[in-house]
Motif scaffolding. Sequence first.
Motif, short mmCIF file in Angstrom:
data_model
loop_
_atom_site.label_atom_id
_atom_site.label_comp_id
_atom_site.label_asym_id
_atom_site.label_seq_id
_atom_site.Cartn_x
_atom_site.Cartn_y
_atom_site.Cartn_z
N LYS A 1 23.28 -8.86 19.05
CA LYS A 1 23.09 -8.85 17.61
C LYS A 1 22.76 -7.43 17.17
CE LYS A 1 21.17 -13.55 17.60
NZ LYS A 1 19.99 -14.38 17.23
N ALA A 2 23.10 -7.11 15.93
CA ALA A 2 22.86 -5.76 15.40
C ALA A 2 22.43 -5.86 13.94
CB ALA A 2 24.10 -4.89 15.54
N TRP A 3 21.50 -4.99 13.59
CA TRP A 3 21.01 -4.91 12.21
C TRP A 3 20.88 -3.45 11.80
CZ3 TRP A 3 18.60 -7.91 15.92
CH2 TRP A 3 18.69 -9.30 15.77
N ILE A 4 21.09 -3.18 10.54
CA ILE A 4 20.83 -1.87 9.95
C ILE A 4 19.80 -2.08 8.84
CG2 ILE A 4 21.80 0.05 8.63
CD1 ILE A 4 24.44 -0.46 10.00
N THR A 5 18.71 -1.33 8.91
CA THR A 5 17.61 -1.49 7.97
C THR A 5 17.44 -0.20 7.18
OG1 THR A 5 16.52 -2.91 9.59
CG2 THR A 5 15.22 -2.21 7.71
N LEU A 6 17.33 -0.33 5.87
CA LEU A 6 17.14 0.81 4.97
C LEU A 6 15.82 0.63 4.24
CD1 LEU A 6 20.73 1.01 3.42
CD2 LEU A 6 19.84 2.28 5.37
N THR A 7 15.01 1.67 4.24
CA THR A 7 13.69 1.63 3.62
C THR A 7 13.65 2.58 2.43
OG1 THR A 7 12.70 1.18 5.79
CG2 THR A 7 11.21 1.83 4.02
N PHE A 8 13.25 2.06 1.29
CA PHE A 8 13.18 2.84 0.05
C PHE A 8 11.74 2.93 -0.41
CE2 PHE A 8 17.41 1.10 0.26
CZ PHE A 8 18.23 2.11 -0.22
N SER A 9 11.44 4.00 -1.11
CA SER A 9 10.11 4.20 -1.66
C SER A 9 10.13 3.90 -3.16
CB SER A 9 9.64 5.64 -1.43
OG SER A 9 8.39 5.87 -2.07
N ARG B 1 0.83 -1.21 0.00
CA ARG B 1 0.00 0.00 0.00
C ARG B 1 0.86 1.26 0.00
NH1 ARG B 1 -2.02 3.56 3.63
NH2 ARG B 1 -1.00 2.47 5.35
N LEU B 2 1.91 1.27 0.81
CA LEU B 2 2.78 2.44 0.88
C LEU B 2 3.82 2.47 -0.21
CD1 LEU B 2 3.42 2.48 4.76
CD2 LEU B 2 1.81 3.90 3.47
N GLY B 3 4.10 1.32 -0.81
CA GLY B 3 5.17 1.28 -1.80
C GLY B 3 6.54 1.36 -1.18
N HIS B 4 6.70 0.83 0.04
CA HIS B 4 7.99 0.83 0.74
C HIS B 4 8.64 -0.54 0.63
CE1 HIS B 4 7.01 4.48 3.57
NE2 HIS B 4 7.06 4.80 2.28
N TYR B 5 9.96 -0.53 0.45
CA TYR B 5 10.74 -1.77 0.36
C TYR B 5 11.94 -1.61 1.30
CZ TYR B 5 8.01 -2.75 -3.83
OH TYR B 5 6.99 -2.99 -4.72
N ALA B 6 12.06 -2.52 2.26
CA ALA B 6 13.12 -2.44 3.27
C ALA B 6 14.09 -3.60 3.12
CB ALA B 6 12.52 -2.45 4.68
N VAL B 7 15.38 -3.29 3.18
CA VAL B 7 16.43 -4.31 3.16
C VAL B 7 17.14 -4.27 4.51
CG1 VAL B 7 16.77 -4.27 0.68
CG2 VAL B 7 18.05 -2.67 2.09
N VAL B 8 17.51 -5.44 5.00
CA VAL B 8 18.11 -5.58 6.33
C VAL B 8 19.55 -6.05 6.17
CG1 VAL B 8 17.86 -6.61 8.62
CG2 VAL B 8 15.83 -6.21 7.21
#
Length: 499
Positions: A234-242, A139-146
């Motif tokens: 543990k650690a993660w970095i998440t990036l969200t793109f439109s 719905r938002l058109g968001h794509y997140a990579v971890v």
Amino acid sequence: MANVSSAPRTYGNWRKPLSTGLGKLGLLGTIALLMLCVVIVLTQQVAGLFAAMLVAMVGGLVLLGLILKDKHDLSAAQRIGPRVGYRIAARTRGRLYRSGPIGRAGWGTYQLPGLLAATRLIEAKDSYDRPFAIVCWPRLGHYAVVISCEPDGAGQVDQEQVDNWVAGWSAWLTSLGHEDGLVGASVTVETTPDTGYRLGAEVRHNTTADAPAVARQMLAEVVDTYPRGAAQVKAWITLTFSAQTRSGRRVDADEMVLELGTRLPNLTQGLASSGAGSARPTTAQELCEVIRTAYDPVAATLIDEAKAMGQRTKLRWSDVGPAAHQVFWDKYRHDAAWSVSWAMTVAPRGEVYETVLQPLLAPHKAIDRKRVTILYKVLDPGLAARIVEADIRSSSFRVNSTDRPSARLQNDQQAAEKTAQEEARGAGLVDFGLVVTATVTDPAALPDAVAAVDRLGSQSRILLRPVYGSQDSAFVTALPLGIVPESHLMVPDTIRGAL
């Protein structure tokens, strides 16, 4: 040779952008005040003095609700909103969730609840042929990579190297402002109890049959005793793109997967100088395990045991949600665990060292699982320049609108000018927030966990407030899934800031 010593670096100048307005009112509050004055004058001319006084009294109470704020900088109107939403959810039984074969959902799976109900999980390969997971919000058109990270840690590291890591992290955040379509970023650090299966599998894998009996006995004792009280970080970095391009066209899923696959290698390589350690994309199966154990910590033991026996877990995105959950005003029950989530309302005041968040990030014996997530909104250079200039005008207006400006207003004006100078020299501008989630498996231990987080927040010089009435949403926000909170608000953040 003479010894050369330098003072330790400090960091600060965090501030909330101010909205132009009279006194403690923002832009919309000032407009409401002016409209109230006009209405009072018209009411007096039409209905008389008594009616005008009645309108002034009602309007004054409304404006007073916008002016009076607590220590968390929340007005009375902002505190009433969550209570109304919680009451509505309680009447519509929106606080309860049941899934699985006997659940109320018609498809019989353990679907994720709340904000994650409509998400989809996609797995693809980047330019280096590495599999990576993509969390999609159609719905938002968001794509997140971890991105999974293994931070090096600051133990036995020179101060110069630590300063270089901080500078590298700052440069990496600044570079995100030039990434087309990036709408959000987050860093999640999770501390969990070590089950001991990983250590046992490693020892068994490296033990030979002709090893001395004393050595085998010593290693067996280590495997039995070491996991007790040990913690895993543990650690993660998440990036969200439109998927919305600058031209207004919306890219489909296949194009976004291809584009993210080409970007990911450069993004992971840029983390090498930030102290993030070995950075690699998180696979779909690994992400399913993270979410499954977050909702049901008991499953972590089963997953580690299966891995120690050489077996692979086969979790699906439709089966990683909780079998049941119940949302309370100040806590959240999910499967066999209880959680409480906090949000940062005030950043550290003054200047701090790079270790300011160390007490909050470190494991704590009173908390079974603790998750700290820093949310970033990296602004592109063009928008950042307009924001800092508008901030200077707002702070100057507030100082000049009174004959005796307070020390806080004068300090805000100086901070706004300093921020503008740093932005003009090429520094990036970032909006950030922080969410903390503490999880325990014994409900009797929940008060101790809450008290522990309150103390840790004070030691880290930040002010934390429980997310009353929205504990399930705050729990989801702290997960490494790339949620952009402002995209899910009923009242836009721009209107909130202008009140």
